[in-house]
Design an enzyme around this catalytic site. Structure first.
Site, mmCIF file in Angstrom:
data_model
loop_
_atom_site.group_PDB
_atom_site.id
_atom_site.type_symbol
_atom_site.label_atom_id
_atom_site.label_comp_id
_atom_site.label_asym_id
_atom_site.label_seq_id
_atom_site.Cartn_x
_atom_site.Cartn_y
_atom_site.Cartn_z
ATOM 1 N N TRP A 10 0.890 -1.268 0.128
ATOM 2 C CA TRP A 10 -0.036 -0.203 -0.074
ATOM 3 C C TRP A 10 0.679 1.337 0.083
ATOM 4 O O TRP A 10 0.161 2.429 -0.183
ATOM 5 C CB TRP A 10 -0.927 0.009 1.135
ATOM 6 C CG TRP A 10 -2.079 -1.149 1.160
ATOM 7 C CD1 TRP A 10 -2.065 -2.090 0.709
ATOM 8 C CD2 TRP A 10 -3.070 -0.898 2.261
ATOM 9 N NE1 TRP A 10 -3.060 -2.684 0.846
ATOM 10 C CE2 TRP A 10 -3.914 -2.262 1.862
ATOM 11 C CE3 TRP A 10 -3.419 -0.093 3.013
ATOM 12 C CZ2 TRP A 10 -5.140 -2.498 2.622
ATOM 13 C CZ3 TRP A 10 -4.998 -0.302 3.619
ATOM 14 C CH2 TRP A 10 -5.532 -1.522 3.419
ATOM 15 N N HIS A 96 12.806 -2.719 -0.511
ATOM 16 C CA HIS A 96 11.984 -2.098 -1.636
ATOM 17 C C HIS A 96 12.797 -1.095 -2.326
ATOM 18 O O HIS A 96 13.764 -0.388 -1.740
ATOM 19 C CB HIS A 96 10.641 -1.358 -1.120
ATOM 20 C CG HIS A 96 9.785 -1.084 -2.248
ATOM 21 N ND1 HIS A 96 9.847 0.281 -2.904
ATOM 22 C CD2 HIS A 96 8.745 -1.923 -2.884
ATOM 23 C CE1 HIS A 96 8.857 0.119 -3.905
ATOM 24 N NE2 HIS A 96 8.335 -0.839 -3.960
ATOM 25 N N GLY A 174 5.549 1.836 -10.579
ATOM 26 C CA GLY A 174 4.793 3.093 -10.496
ATOM 27 C C GLY A 174 5.073 3.936 -11.612
ATOM 28 O O GLY A 174 4.624 5.114 -11.661
ATOM 29 N N SER A 214 4.438 -2.313 -11.975
ATOM 30 C CA SER A 214 3.134 -1.845 -12.712
ATOM 31 C C SER A 214 2.248 -3.172 -13.080
ATOM 32 O O SER A 214 1.834 -3.287 -14.078
ATOM 33 C CB SER A 214 3.524 -1.111 -14.011
ATOM 34 O OG SER A 214 4.216 0.169 -13.459
ATOM 35 N N GLY A 235 1.789 -2.782 -6.313
ATOM 36 C CA GLY A 235 1.605 -1.133 -5.779
ATOM 37 C C GLY A 235 0.314 -0.500 -6.237
ATOM 38 O O GLY A 235 -0.628 -0.929 -5.496
ATOM 39 N N GLY A 236 0.581 0.182 -7.011
ATOM 40 C CA GLY A 236 -0.792 1.109 -7.165
ATOM 41 C C GLY A 236 -1.812 0.229 -7.535
ATOM 42 O O GLY A 236 -3.269 0.804 -6.988
HETATM 43 C C1 PEP Z 1 5.856 -1.744 -5.594
HETATM 44 O O1 PEP Z 1 5.523 -0.709 -4.980
HETATM 45 O O2 PEP Z 1 6.187 -2.863 -5.092
HETATM 46 C C2 PEP Z 1 5.269 -1.806 -6.870
HETATM 47 C C3 PEP Z 1 5.524 -2.844 -7.914
HETATM 48 O O3 PEP Z 1 4.446 -0.552 -7.334
HETATM 49 P P1 PEP Z 1 3.483 -0.428 -8.765
HETATM 50 O O4 PEP Z 1 2.755 -1.827 -8.739
HETATM 51 O O5 PEP Z 1 2.801 0.730 -8.490
HETATM 52 O O6 PEP Z 1 4.589 -0.204 -10.031
#
Ligand code: PEP
Length: 253
Positions: A10, A96, A174, A214, A235-236
């Site tokens: 999150w 991360h 992201g 992503s 993530g998102g």
């Molecule tokens: C993450 O924060 O681990 C990530 C993969 O973010 P996103 O899915 O938004 O790229």
């Protein structure tokens, strides 16, 4: 066969009210979806207790996004393994790329944290990944190899069953730009081969390697269909029940 593991990071989103909304939106649906997939959410520290409480009777597990390498002490702003366990965490994301990039975390520090987590019954999700510049220079394999050797240094094969590796190319996090299934599979296969060399083939065959960067409902099925991709760190797209649930249902079971 390895069980697929879908985990939502999150990041720094959701206050307490929003946490309850998201958890409630997930928990009734998740039990009817892909029971063979392990699902976890990693809310911010302030939301862990309420999320754990709401998920008491659910199969969704809880993780944190970071942890101190120390047991306790004068470490203003830090959170210990004991605090995480006391609010019901089973997992902790370590290393991360945002922690590496913006908070100066090194492989050595991440390794220290991973060992501390394992010694105290928390399961680390250790993140590795190359930057765009490194990929364009053709040094992805060297970077990932150095990161894996560094973060797993001194961790024995008996502990490796509690470790998840998340391959997260920094250029895909992201940005909306995911690695193609083949680009990701190539790196995942390389990581599994490296684990085989560092440990043994049975450890390599059983370790769970997630892809992150992503992941969305539109690309999840193709990514998760790859032989060496055992789940996703999201993530998102984990911030809304519908998109996270769609990714969970795209996992192979
Ligand atoms: C993450 O924060 O681990 C990530 C993969 O973010 P996103 O899915 O938004 O790229």
């Amino acid at each position: 066969m390895r069980k697929q593991f879908i985990c939502g990071n999150w990041k720094m989103f959701k206050d307490l009210v929003e946490t309850a909304e998201l958890i409630n939106g997930l928990k009734t649906e998740v039990s009817s979806l892909n029971p063979k997939v392990t699902v976890a959410v990693c809310p911010p520290f302030t939301s862990l207790a309420i999320a754990a409480n709401l998920l008491k009777d659910s199969t969704i597990r809880i993780g944190a996004q970071n942890m101190s390498p120390h047991d306790e002490g004068a470490c203003t702003g830090e959170i210990s393994w004991r605090m995480l366990k006391s609010v019901g965490c089973e997992y902790v994301i370590l290393g991360h790329s945002e922690r590496r990039q913006f908070f100066g975390e090194t492989n050595e520090l991440i390794n220290e944290k991973a060992k501390k987590a394992l010694a105290n019954g928390l399961k680390p999700i250790v993140c590795v990944g190359e930057t765009l510049d490194q990929r364009e220079k053709g040094v992805t394999t060297q970077i990932i190899t150095t990161q894996i050797k560094g973060v797993l240094d001194g961790i024995g094969s008996s502990d490796l069953g509690n470790v998840t590796i998340a391959y997260e190319p920094v250029w895909a996090i992201g940005t909306g730009k995911n690695a193609t299934p083949l680009q990701a599979q190539e790196v995942h296969q390389g990581i599994r081969k490296l684990i085989g060399q560092l440990y043994n083939w049975s450890v390599a065959e059983s370790i769970v390697i997630q892809y992150g960067g992503s992941v969305k409902p539109e690309n999840a099925k193709d990514l998760l269909a790859q032989d060496d991709i055992d789940g996703a760190l999201v993530g998102g797209a984990c911030l809304k029940p519908d998109s996270f649930l769609a990714i969970i249902s795209a996992a192979k079971s």
